[in-house]
Design an enzyme around this catalytic site. Structure first.
Site, PDB file in Angstrom:
ATOM      1  N   TYR A  95       0.845  -1.198   0.000  1.00 19.82           N
ATOM      2  CA  TYR A  95       0.000   0.000   0.000  1.00 19.82           C
ATOM      3  C   TYR A  95       0.877   1.243   0.000  1.00 19.82           C
ATOM      4  O   TYR A  95       0.648   2.183  -0.773  1.00 19.82           O
ATOM      5  CB  TYR A  95      -0.915   0.006   1.222  1.00 19.82           C
ATOM      6  CG  TYR A  95      -1.792   1.250   1.303  1.00 19.82           C
ATOM      7  CD1 TYR A  95      -2.841   1.440   0.412  1.00 19.82           C
ATOM      8  CD2 TYR A  95      -1.559   2.228   2.277  1.00 19.82           C
ATOM      9  CE1 TYR A  95      -3.641   2.578   0.473  1.00 19.82           C
ATOM     10  CE2 TYR A  95      -2.349   3.362   2.349  1.00 19.82           C
ATOM     11  CZ  TYR A  95      -3.392   3.526   1.449  1.00 19.82           C
ATOM     12  OH  TYR A  95      -4.171   4.659   1.512  1.00 19.82           O
TER      13      TYR A  95
ATOM     14  N   LYS B  75       1.096   4.380  -2.771  1.00 17.84           N
ATOM     15  CA  LYS B  75       0.912   5.787  -2.422  1.00 17.84           C
ATOM     16  C   LYS B  75       2.181   6.593  -2.709  1.00 17.84           C
ATOM     17  O   LYS B  75       2.106   7.773  -3.058  1.00 17.84           O
ATOM     18  CB  LYS B  75       0.514   5.908  -0.955  1.00 17.84           C
ATOM     19  CG  LYS B  75      -0.828   5.285  -0.602  1.00 17.84           C
ATOM     20  CD  LYS B  75      -2.004   6.094  -1.150  1.00 17.84           C
ATOM     21  CE  LYS B  75      -2.596   5.575  -2.407  1.00 17.84           C
ATOM     22  NZ  LYS B  75      -3.749   6.389  -2.880  1.00 17.84           N
TER      23      LYS B  75
END
Length: 321
Positions: A179, A183
């Site tokens: 994740y 990002k």
């Protein structure tokens, strides 16, 4: 750069300028930050295209928005950012100028899975899908009025890096680490897009935003097991409401003072809560070589090659089969 908004400004949805005559596309608009963003833009007169992967949830959100904002000019179109074919189909339906593109949709910390084209799902959805979408819509954005691309990242980008030697987590996978990678990729992309737009004198602005720690359904729909239980508790005890979290991407999308290359996030401690302010990306996210390497890789694997024409040139980006 202009002065950043400060806590004294307490910029809120009421400060959104009139958006009449403008068209906005908001990905992942069926819930959370995307829904609030779409609603507030529509409330101020924008024509808003909501996108959703799940048709049933999309229709429910559209009905809710129309109930909350009677007379709003809104429509729903299907878009699955985890499928580049879906991205191309959606982009092909956009035949008018676009003033605002908000790359908001995302998934968070699921068990390892792959997109339709075989990419790790978080990188594929959060970065590659939006990379392709932005490139395919760039000609429509160039025709817009004060056109902007707002890419939504996270404070967790500061823990991220691009695992060029294991991009899809085949050798080692951690939901949180991948994740953070996605990002981090968002920030690399948003800043590199800004540099390329500026270098060619494009009217399009590329900005970044993050919501701090906001209570959305990301924390409950992606993570599983103990992580899911922990995030549900911290959502209740620590997170700010989604209405406040959405202000950052709204500011980036509409505030006249916002400039290309800026990163907008909460002004509170650790950027977890608060009103929109200018924040800084991780130093590693400013690395030009990493940004260019990711850009080249993204063009190659998505088949979308950006074109940045001069004022005398026009035309959509090149695409590969």
């Amino acid at each position: 750069m202009t002065n950043a908004p400060t806590i004294a400004d307490r910029w809120a949805a009421a400060d959104i300028p009139d958006q009449s005559g403008r068209t906005a596309i908001v990905t992942g608009a069926n819930s959370g930050l995307g829904y609030v963003t779409a609603r507030e833009l529509a409330r101020r007169g924008a024509r808003v295209v909501l996108t959703a992967r799940n048709p049933e949830k999309g229709r429910a959100a559209l009905g809710r928005l129309r109930d909350e904002q009677p007379g709003a000019v809104v429509e729903l179109r299907p878009l699955d950012l985890a499928d580049l074919d879906s991205v191309r189909v959606f982009a092909g339906t956009v035949d008018t100028p676009v003033d605002i593109l908000i790359n908001n949709a995302g998934i968070m910390m699921p068990p390892r899975s792959l997109t339709a084209q075989g990419f790790e799902s978080q990188l594929g959805t959060n970065h590659l899908g939006h990379f392709a979408l932005t490139g395919l819509l760039l000609d429509r954005l160039r025709a817009g009025r004060d056109p902007r691309v707002v890419t939504v990242s996270s404070t967790l980008h500061k823990n991220g890096s691009i695992r060029f030697d294991d991009l899809n987590g085949e050798r080692s996978y951690s939901p949180r680490a991948f994740y953070a990678q996605s990002k981090f990729a968002n920030v690399l992309f948003g800043l590199e897009l800004d540099r390329r737009l500026r270098a060619t004198g494009s009217p399009v602005r590329s900005l970044l935003a993050h919501p701090g720690y906001s209570a959305t359904n990301l924390q409950s729909t992606g993570p599983t097991g103990m992580l899911n239980a922990i995030l549900k508790v911290t959502n209740r005890l620590m997170a700010q409401d989604v209405e406040t979290g959405a202000l950052n991407q709204l500011y980036a999308a509409v505030e006249p003072r916002a400039e290309g290359g800026q990163f907008i996030g909460p002004n509170g401690r650790n950027e977890s809560k608060g009103y929109p302010a200018l924040v800084q990306p991780a130093e590693s996210a400013k690395d030009l070589d990493t940004a260019r390497r990711l850009w080249d890789l993204s063009e190659r694997v998505t088949g979308v090659r950006y074109r940045f024409p001069t004022e005398e040139e026009t035309g959509p980006p090149e695409t590969e089969a």
